[in-house]
Structures are given as structure tokens and as C-alpha cells.
Design an enzyme around this catalytic site. Structure first.
Site, PDB file in Angstrom:
ATOM      1  N   ASP A 169       4.654  20.570   7.911  1.00 34.78           N
ATOM      2  CA  ASP A 169       5.628  21.492   7.240  1.00 34.78           C
ATOM      3  C   ASP A 169       6.737  21.258   6.484  1.00 34.78           C
ATOM      4  O   ASP A 169       7.279  22.008   6.358  1.00 34.78           O
ATOM      5  CB  ASP A 169       5.580  22.100   9.251  1.00 34.78           C
ATOM      6  CG  ASP A 169       6.768  21.086   9.973  1.00 34.78           C
ATOM      7  OD1 ASP A 169       6.495  19.922  10.384  1.00 34.78           O
ATOM      8  OD2 ASP A 169       7.540  21.226  10.284  1.00 34.78           O
TER       9      ASP A 169
ATOM     10  N   LYS B 233       1.126  -0.956  -0.640  1.00 39.65           N
ATOM     11  CA  LYS B 233       0.010  -0.112  -0.447  1.00 39.65           C
ATOM     12  C   LYS B 233       0.908   1.097  -0.368  1.00 39.65           C
ATOM     13  O   LYS B 233       0.672   2.780  -1.134  1.00 39.65           O
ATOM     14  CB  LYS B 233      -0.856  -0.098   1.085  1.00 39.65           C
ATOM     15  CG  LYS B 233      -1.706   1.308   1.755  1.00 39.65           C
ATOM     16  CD  LYS B 233      -2.453   1.609   3.046  1.00 39.65           C
ATOM     17  CE  LYS B 233      -1.846   1.770   3.881  1.00 39.65           C
ATOM     18  NZ  LYS B 233      -1.460   3.290   3.847  1.00 39.65           N
ATOM     19  N   ASN B 234       1.854   0.979   0.553  1.00 37.08           N
ATOM     20  CA  ASN B 234       2.995   1.906   0.267  1.00 37.08           C
ATOM     21  C   ASN B 234       3.874   2.483   0.000  1.00 37.08           C
ATOM     22  O   ASN B 234       3.984   3.902   0.106  1.00 37.08           O
ATOM     23  CB  ASN B 234       3.439   2.347   2.442  1.00 37.08           C
ATOM     24  CG  ASN B 234       2.244   2.368   3.561  1.00 37.08           C
ATOM     25  OD1 ASN B 234       0.973   2.976   3.100  1.00 37.08           O
ATOM     26  ND2 ASN B 234       2.734   2.588   4.655  1.00 37.08           N
TER      27      ASN B 234
ATOM     28  N   ASP C 241       4.531   0.607  11.389  1.00 40.07           N
ATOM     29  CA  ASP C 241       3.612   0.279  10.860  1.00 40.07           C
ATOM     30  C   ASP C 241       2.831  -0.853  11.708  1.00 40.07           C
ATOM     31  O   ASP C 241       2.138  -1.851  11.686  1.00 40.07           O
ATOM     32  CB  ASP C 241       3.642   0.604   9.836  1.00 40.07           C
ATOM     33  CG  ASP C 241       3.225   1.566   9.044  1.00 40.07           C
ATOM     34  OD1 ASP C 241       3.851   1.872   7.799  1.00 40.07           O
ATOM     35  OD2 ASP C 241       3.293   2.768   9.739  1.00 40.07           O
TER      36      ASP C 241
ATOM     37  N   ARG D 279      -8.848  -0.552   4.452  1.00 42.23           N
ATOM     38  CA  ARG D 279      -7.995   0.235   3.414  1.00 42.23           C
ATOM     39  C   ARG D 279      -7.119  -0.207   3.293  1.00 42.23           C
ATOM     40  O   ARG D 279      -5.984   0.374   1.837  1.00 42.23           O
ATOM     41  CB  ARG D 279      -7.758   1.422   4.806  1.00 42.23           C
ATOM     42  CG  ARG D 279      -8.814   2.562   4.292  1.00 42.23           C
ATOM     43  CD  ARG D 279      -8.232   3.521   5.559  1.00 42.23           C
ATOM     44  NE  ARG D 279      -8.098   4.054   4.984  1.00 42.23           N
ATOM     45  CZ  ARG D 279      -6.649   4.908   5.704  1.00 42.23           C
ATOM     46  NH1 ARG D 279      -6.602   5.289   7.024  1.00 42.23           N
ATOM     47  NH2 ARG D 279      -5.646   6.215   4.985  1.00 42.23           N
TER      48      ARG D 279
ATOM     49  N   CYS E 246      -5.114   7.785   8.864  1.00 42.77           N
ATOM     50  CA  CYS E 246      -5.357   7.222  10.042  1.00 42.77           C
ATOM     51  C   CYS E 246      -4.500   8.501  11.074  1.00 42.77           C
ATOM     52  O   CYS E 246      -3.577   9.223  11.362  1.00 42.77           O
ATOM     53  CB  CYS E 246      -4.158   6.498  10.737  1.00 42.77           C
ATOM     54  SG  CYS E 246      -4.196   5.130   9.948  1.00 42.77           S
TER      55      CYS E 246
ATOM     56  N   ARG F 141       0.112  14.812  12.910  1.00 43.75           N
ATOM     57  CA  ARG F 141       0.373  14.929  11.109  1.00 43.75           C
ATOM     58  C   ARG F 141       0.636  16.016  10.816  1.00 43.75           C
ATOM     59  O   ARG F 141       0.421  16.800   9.528  1.00 43.75           O
ATOM     60  CB  ARG F 141      -0.544  14.108  10.788  1.00 43.75           C
ATOM     61  CG  ARG F 141      -0.461  12.555  11.222  1.00 43.75           C
ATOM     62  CD  ARG F 141      -1.377  10.866  10.560  1.00 43.75           C
ATOM     63  NE  ARG F 141      -0.103  10.427   9.884  1.00 43.75           N
ATOM     64  CZ  ARG F 141      -0.647   9.901   9.393  1.00 43.75           C
ATOM     65  NH1 ARG F 141      -1.603   8.748   8.527  1.00 43.75           N
ATOM     66  NH2 ARG F 141       0.398   8.752   7.897  1.00 43.75           N
ATOM     67  N   PRO F 142       1.302  17.264  10.939  1.00 44.85           N
ATOM     68  CA  PRO F 142       2.214  18.311  10.369  1.00 44.85           C
ATOM     69  C   PRO F 142       2.512  17.954   8.731  1.00 44.85           C
ATOM     70  O   PRO F 142       2.655  17.241   8.740  1.00 44.85           O
ATOM     71  CB  PRO F 142       2.616  18.888  11.211  1.00 44.85           C
ATOM     72  CG  PRO F 142       3.578  17.902  11.926  1.00 44.85           C
ATOM     73  CD  PRO F 142       2.475  17.334  12.484  1.00 44.85           C
TER      74      PRO F 142
ATOM     75  N   ARG G 269      -4.282  10.290   3.709  1.00 42.11           N
ATOM     76  CA  ARG G 269      -2.835  10.913   3.732  1.00 42.11           C
ATOM     77  C   ARG G 269      -2.161  11.349   2.285  1.00 42.11           C
ATOM     78  O   ARG G 269      -1.440  11.989   2.588  1.00 42.11           O
ATOM     79  CB  ARG G 269      -2.063  10.468   5.095  1.00 42.11           C
ATOM     80  CG  ARG G 269      -0.547  11.182   5.289  1.00 42.11           C
ATOM     81  CD  ARG G 269      -0.615  11.886   5.870  1.00 42.11           C
ATOM     82  NE  ARG G 269       1.157  12.705   6.308  1.00 42.11           N
ATOM     83  CZ  ARG G 269       1.050  14.265   6.444  1.00 42.11           C
ATOM     84  NH1 ARG G 269      -0.071  14.609   7.588  1.00 42.11           N
ATOM     85  NH2 ARG G 269       2.686  14.095   7.030  1.00 42.11           N
TER      86      ARG G 269
HETATM   87  C1  EPZ Z   1       4.042   7.301   5.574  1.00 41.26           C
HETATM   88  O1  EPZ Z   1       3.193   8.042   6.526  1.00 41.26           O
HETATM   89  C2  EPZ Z   1       3.201   6.140   5.317  1.00 41.26           C
HETATM   90  N1  EPZ Z   1       1.745   6.122   4.854  1.00 41.26           N
HETATM   91  C3  EPZ Z   1       2.963   6.217   6.861  1.00 41.26           C
HETATM   92  O2  EPZ Z   1       2.145   3.871   7.176  1.00 41.26           O
HETATM   93  C4  EPZ Z   1       3.722   5.156   8.295  1.00 41.26           C
HETATM   94  O3  EPZ Z   1       3.453   5.453   9.278  1.00 41.26           O
HETATM   95  C5  EPZ Z   1       4.304   6.477   7.975  1.00 41.26           C
HETATM   96  O4  EPZ Z   1       5.464   6.688   6.807  1.00 41.26           O
HETATM   97  C6  EPZ Z   1       5.900   6.273   9.165  1.00 41.26           C
HETATM   98  O5  EPZ Z   1       6.917   5.343   8.267  1.00 41.26           O
HETATM   99  C7  EPZ Z   1       1.889   5.681   3.470  1.00 41.26           C
HETATM  100  O6  EPZ Z   1       3.055   5.556   3.049  1.00 41.26           O
HETATM  101  C8  EPZ Z   1       0.867   6.041   2.876  1.00 41.26           C
HETATM  102  P1  EPZ Z   1       6.377  10.499   7.793  1.00 41.26           P
HETATM  103  P2  EPZ Z   1       3.572   9.730   6.655  1.00 41.26           P
HETATM  104  O7  EPZ Z   1       6.444  11.530   7.800  1.00 41.26           O
HETATM  105  O8  EPZ Z   1       4.128  10.055   5.464  1.00 41.26           O
HETATM  106  C9  EPZ Z   1       6.344  13.653  11.362  1.00 41.26           C
HETATM  107  C10 EPZ Z   1      -0.081   3.290   7.204  1.00 41.26           C
HETATM  108  O9  EPZ Z   1      -0.598   2.517   8.473  1.00 41.26           O
HETATM  109  N2  EPZ Z   1       5.689  14.922  10.312  1.00 41.26           N
HETATM  110  O10 EPZ Z   1       7.329   9.605   7.834  1.00 41.26           O
HETATM  111  O11 EPZ Z   1       2.899  10.805   6.853  1.00 41.26           O
HETATM  112  C11 EPZ Z   1       4.419  13.030  11.379  1.00 41.26           C
HETATM  113  O12 EPZ Z   1       3.756  14.039  12.148  1.00 41.26           O
HETATM  114  C12 EPZ Z   1       0.711   4.037   7.612  1.00 41.26           C
HETATM  115  O13 EPZ Z   1       0.433   1.777   6.509  1.00 41.26           O
HETATM  116  C13 EPZ Z   1       5.958  15.929  10.614  1.00 41.26           C
HETATM  117  O14 EPZ Z   1       6.129  16.853  11.840  1.00 41.26           O
HETATM  118  O15 EPZ Z   1       4.892   9.819   7.854  1.00 41.26           O
HETATM  119  C14 EPZ Z   1       5.616  11.326  12.461  1.00 41.26           C
HETATM  120  O16 EPZ Z   1       5.265  11.917  13.814  1.00 41.26           O
HETATM  121  C15 EPZ Z   1       0.381   5.294   8.892  1.00 41.26           C
HETATM  122  N3  EPZ Z   1       5.887  16.941   9.896  1.00 41.26           N
HETATM  123  C16 EPZ Z   1       7.006  11.665  11.691  1.00 41.26           C
HETATM  124  O17 EPZ Z   1       7.073  12.839  10.774  1.00 41.26           O
HETATM  125  C17 EPZ Z   1       5.790  16.330   8.066  1.00 41.26           C
HETATM  126  O18 EPZ Z   1       6.056  17.582   7.244  1.00 41.26           O
HETATM  127  C18 EPZ Z   1       7.108  10.260  10.014  1.00 41.26           C
HETATM  128  O19 EPZ Z   1       6.106  10.900   9.868  1.00 41.26           O
HETATM  129  C19 EPZ Z   1       5.905  14.966   8.105  1.00 41.26           C
HETATM  130  C20 EPZ Z   1       5.688  14.800   8.757  1.00 41.26           C
END
Ligand code: EPZ
Length: 436
Positions: free
Chosen positions: A123, A22-23, A301, A393, A115, A120-121, A91
Site C-alpha cells: 500500500d 544483498k539489500n 534482519d 538467497r 520471505c 507484507r502489503p 520481494r
Molecule cells: C527490506 O524489505 C529488506 N529487503 C528486508 O530484508 C528488511 O527486513 C526490511 O527492508 C526492513 O528493514 C530488501 O531490502 C530486499 P519495508 P521491505 O517495506 O522493503 C510494512 C532480508 O532478510 N509495509 O521496510 O519489504 C511491511 O509489511 C529481508 O534481507 C507496509 O505495510 O521492508 C513491514 O511490516 C527481509 N506497506 C514494514 O512495513 C508497504 O507498502 C517494513 O517493510 C510496505 C511495507
């Protein structure tokens, strides 16, 4: 799927082919919209998030069709403003920002959903685009982005998966070379680069913390989606939880190393080749502390399914969730089954119990719902999980696949008062609501 019923206490036994990731598939679909022409994705999972993304692309003028796990789409033309109701369901809709920006030099992207695991900002996505000269304004829940990305270097202070993917997609249309430092190293990032290079892009370093891209003309391509390492981890946790024996095919064990090490330390016997793996579960003992983190650390995950697998393990297992601030929402449901779990902030301590009993639970997110399924399979008696549409999903054909492993499961569609089997023929809904 609205409610799933599980009669637990039976070991899972059998063989399953792991679905496409999926990811990986979701960023690949956004990438296909960045590339003028036709794209074919093989091993693309028939799951709800793919169906929603297809509906988003259709609304942008990108027709697609999926037959089994083969998905074809034509992005010869693409709009700039995705549908807000659809974008708010997942997302990864935010990845259309980079894709459409690279195509048109501007985009109006509704804020994403997905989710609820914390704030989940965005920034890191937005500051990275601004570092490439893009002007970003967030107004009335829409990200208005203007300006073709320039060349340059972006420094990510945290290896955000989504921000890395978004910046890679935006860089496709940059006026000069782009370097993303501090990039995420997940296998899905490398899979995205393999596809984009097949489309004519010039990307090096994907899978390391420094991704380099130089502008190049693009065309459609065909690509086989990476196996889903998190789906594989989920199945292994279900087999471990039920004392079963499971063989998985079409996977990359190398992408699952921290999960396999933990299951092995807990008492499972694991044998593997480059693309297959067999797990024989034994009496489990607490394997030590589980600390989630960016790849190659233990994947966040897999935290919830692993917790479910260790509820009966003798001793205490401590989980430290370092990636998301609110990713223990499944704990209440697991306690309802009789689990012994103490939670303080980002630390959860699981003390193994002798047995679990059936209970009524309500899913809150995709991987938390998967944990509830794993735990219910190991509990004595009948359990019920409402809001089970979360599972659709990310886990295709779940009921049939569970049944092939000997699980006693069935679902209760919303409008029916009888227990029926549910033939997963239609794709998931695209209106944000669970299926009828
Ligand atoms: C991806 O989400 C995956 N989703 C998530 O899988 C996975 O848990 C995550 O990466 C971490 O491996 C998809 O690929 C569709 P991140 P993503 O940006 O990209 C913070 C599942 O169950 N952050 O690496 O949203 C954020 O809040 C899903 O399959 C900021 O602060 O993850 C989090 O605490 C859930 N600012 C951390 O970084 C930003 O601009 C990791 O987020 C972006 C992220």
C-alpha cells in the site's frame, strides 16, 4: 543447497571479508534497469537473489554476466513486463515497478514474493505512486501502472525501505522535482542514491527522512556495492554463540552500531577500525531488551541471528519485533536444540540454558535459517537443517566460508544419498526450486 549438516561445539576462529550487501545489490540492479546504458557493479554478492534478478532482467532484454563479485549489465533497451514465476521468488522484484515506470511511463509488474514474515502489503508503494499521478490497477496478480510520474511531494506514514526505493526509481522519470518525506534512512538507501547520482541523477537527502530529486538525463555507471551489514551481524553472532574470535574486513562498523553495542553488553570484546572489526567472545550474559525498528534502530534482519547468539547467555533476554508481525518462525527450531524461549505476539523471551544439543530443523526464511546455523554451531553434536536453500538467497559461498573458520559442516544435495561437499561454482537456481 537442500540440507546442511553441522557438527557443533567448536569455536569459530579466523578472518573473513564481508560480502557486498544483498539489500543494496537488489535495488541497485533494479536501478540499473532504469538507466539506459551499461552498468558495472563491483562487490556484488554471488547469491541466489542476485541470480534470480539477473534472470528477471534477462527476460526484459537486459543481458548481464557475473564473474566473482563483478557484475556487468547493459540496459540500453528494457521491456515492461517481467516474468511472473521469477518475480514471485523475491520481494525486491517489485522495485522494477518504479524502474520501468520511469523508463516507459507504464509497467505490468507481477506481485512479488520473498520471505513470509507477515502480510507484507504494498500500500505504501502504490499510494506513493498515485500521489505522483500514476494510475495503478491490480488485476490477476499483476500491478498495471500507467502514466509518467509528475513532480510533487509524497508523505510516507512509515519509513518503508522498499517504498522509498521504489519511489526514488519512479522519480527518475518524473516530469518535475519529487520530495519523499518520511523516507527510510537505511544505509542501502544512501548507497542507491550514490549510484544514481553517478548515473547523472540529482538526489539530495538520501539517508535522511527527506529525499529530494530533480529530473536529469541518465547514463550507465560503475559502482561498488555497500558491505552487507546483516551478513556481518550474522557472522558476529555465530562467533559469539560459539565462544570464538572473528575478524571481519571490508565492512562499515558504523552501520552496525546497535548490534555491536548489544554484543558488547553481552560480554564480547570488540575492537574496530573504520573498515575492520574483531570480536572476542566471552561467557555471555543477557544484555537487556532487544527492540527492532527502522534504521538506526536494531535491524529486524539481525533479530534471529542475535537470538541464536544469546541462547546460552546467563539470564533473560527479551526481543520485541516491531517491524514484521510474523518474524519468530525460527523459535520452534531453536527450541528443538534445547533453547528456552517463550513467545507472546511480537515479544520473545529467551532464558539462557547451560547447553544445547544437536537436532533436526527445517528452514522457513533467510534470517531464520541463519539463526539455525548459528545455534547449531554452538550445540553439542550433529544438527541437520532442511530447506537450506533459503541460505543461498543471501549468504554467498557459505559452506566454504564456515569451514575457513573451523566449522564442521557439510551438505546433502537432494539427489545424493552420500554426504558430499558442494562446490559452489554455479549461481543459484532461477526457477524458485532449491538446487538439485
Ligand atoms: C527490506 O524489505 C529488506 N529487503 C528486508 O530484508 C528488511 O527486513 C526490511 O527492508 C526492513 O528493514 C530488501 O531490502 C530486499 P519495508 P521491505 O517495506 O522493503 C510494512 C532480508 O532478510 N509495509 O521496510 O519489504 C511491511 O509489511 C529481508 O534481507 C507496509 O505495510 O521492508 C513491514 O511490516 C527481509 N506497506 C514494514 O512495513 C508497504 O507498502 C517494513 O517493510 C510496505 C511495507
Amino acid at each position: 543447497m537442500d540440507t546442511i549438516y553441522i557438527n557443533g561445539g567448536r569455536p569459530l576462529r579466523g578472518t573473513l571479508a564481508v560480502q557486498g550487501s544483498k539489500n543494496a545489490a537488489l535495488p541497485l540492479l533494479a536501478a540499473a534497469a532504469a538507466v539506459p546504458g551499461k552498468t558495472v557493479l563491483l562487490h556484488c554478492p554471488p547469491i541466489r537473489d542476485v541470480a534470480v534478478t539477473r534472470a528477471l532482467l534477462h527476460g526484459l532484454g537486459v543481458p548481464s554476466r557475473q564473474s566473482g563479485d563483478r557484475l556487468e549489465l547493459d540496459a540500453s533497451d528494457v521491456g515492461t513486463a517481467p516474468d511472473a514465476a521469477l518475480a514471485g521468488q523475491l520481494r525486491s522484484s517489485v522495485l522494477l515497478l518504479g524502474a520501468l515506470l520511469s523508463r516507459h511511463g507504464h509497467a505490468e509488474i507481477p506481485l512479488p514474493g520473498g520471505c513470509v514474515l507477515g502480510a507484507r502489503p504494498l500500500d505504501l508503494h502504490l499510494s506513493g505512486l498515485e500521489a505522483l499521478g500514476v494510475r495503478v490497477l491490480c488485476e490477476d496478480g499483476v500491478l498495471h501502472c500507467q502514466g509518467r510520474p509528475t513532480g510533487g511531494t509524497v508523505h510516507l506514514p512509515y519509513p518503508s525501505v522498499g517504498a522509498t526505493e521504489n519511489l526514488m526509481l519512479a522519480a527518475l522519470g518524473a516530469s518535475g522535482p519529487v520530495c519523499i518525506c518520511g523516507a527510510a534512512k537505511e544505509p542501502e538507501i544512501r548507497d542507491l542514491a550514490v549510484f544514481l547520482n553517478a548515473c547523472g541523477a540529482n538526489i539530495t537527502g538520501a539517508g535522511s527522512d527527506c529525499v529530494r530529486m530533480t529530473p536529469a538525463p541518465l547514463h550507465g555507471a560503475s559502482h561498488r556495492v555497500l558491505p552487507d551489514r546483516i551478513e556481518a551481524a550474522t557472522w558476529l553472532c555465530a562467533a559469539a554463540a560459539t565462544g570464538g574470535c572473528l575478524t571481519l574486513t571490508e565492512l562499515r562498523p558504523a552501520h552496525l552500531r546497535p548490534v555491536l553495542e548489544l554484543l558488547s553488553r553481552a560480554g564480547c570484546e570488540i575492537t574496530q577500525t573504520e573498515t575492520t572489526l574483531t570480536l572476542r567472545a566471552g561467557a555471555l550474559t543477557a544484555p537487556g531488551t532487544v527492540v527492532t525498528g527502522p534504521y538506526p534502530a536494531f535491524p529486524t534482519d539481525a533479530q534471529a541471528p542475535m537470538m541464536a547468539a544469546l541462547l546460552l547467555a546467563e539470564g533473560i533476554t527479551q526481543f520485541e519485533e516491531t517491524v514484521f508481525e510474523n518474524r519468530f518462525r525460527h523459535v520452534c527450531a531453536l527450541r528443538a536444540l534445547g533453547a528456552s524461549i517463550d513467545c507472546t505476539g511480537r515479544i520473545a523471551s529467551v532464558r539462557g540454558v547451560k547447553a544445547l544439543h544437536g537436532a533436526a530443523m527445517s528452514a522457513t526464511d533467510l534470517r531464520g535459517a541463519a539463526a539455525m546455523v548459528c545455534a547449531a554451531l554452538s550445540a553439542q553434536g550433529e544438527s541437520r537443517i532442511t530447506q537450506a536453500w533459503h541460505l543461498d538467497r543471501g549468504y554467498g559461498d557459505l559452506i566454504r566460508r564456515l569451514r575457513t573458520l573451523g566449522a564442521n559442516v557439510w551438505i546433502e544435495p537432494k539427489q545424493s544419498s552420500r554426504r558430499t561437499t558442494w562446490n559452489r561454482t554455479e549461481s543459484g537456481p532461477t526457477n524458485g526450486e532449491p538446487p538439485p
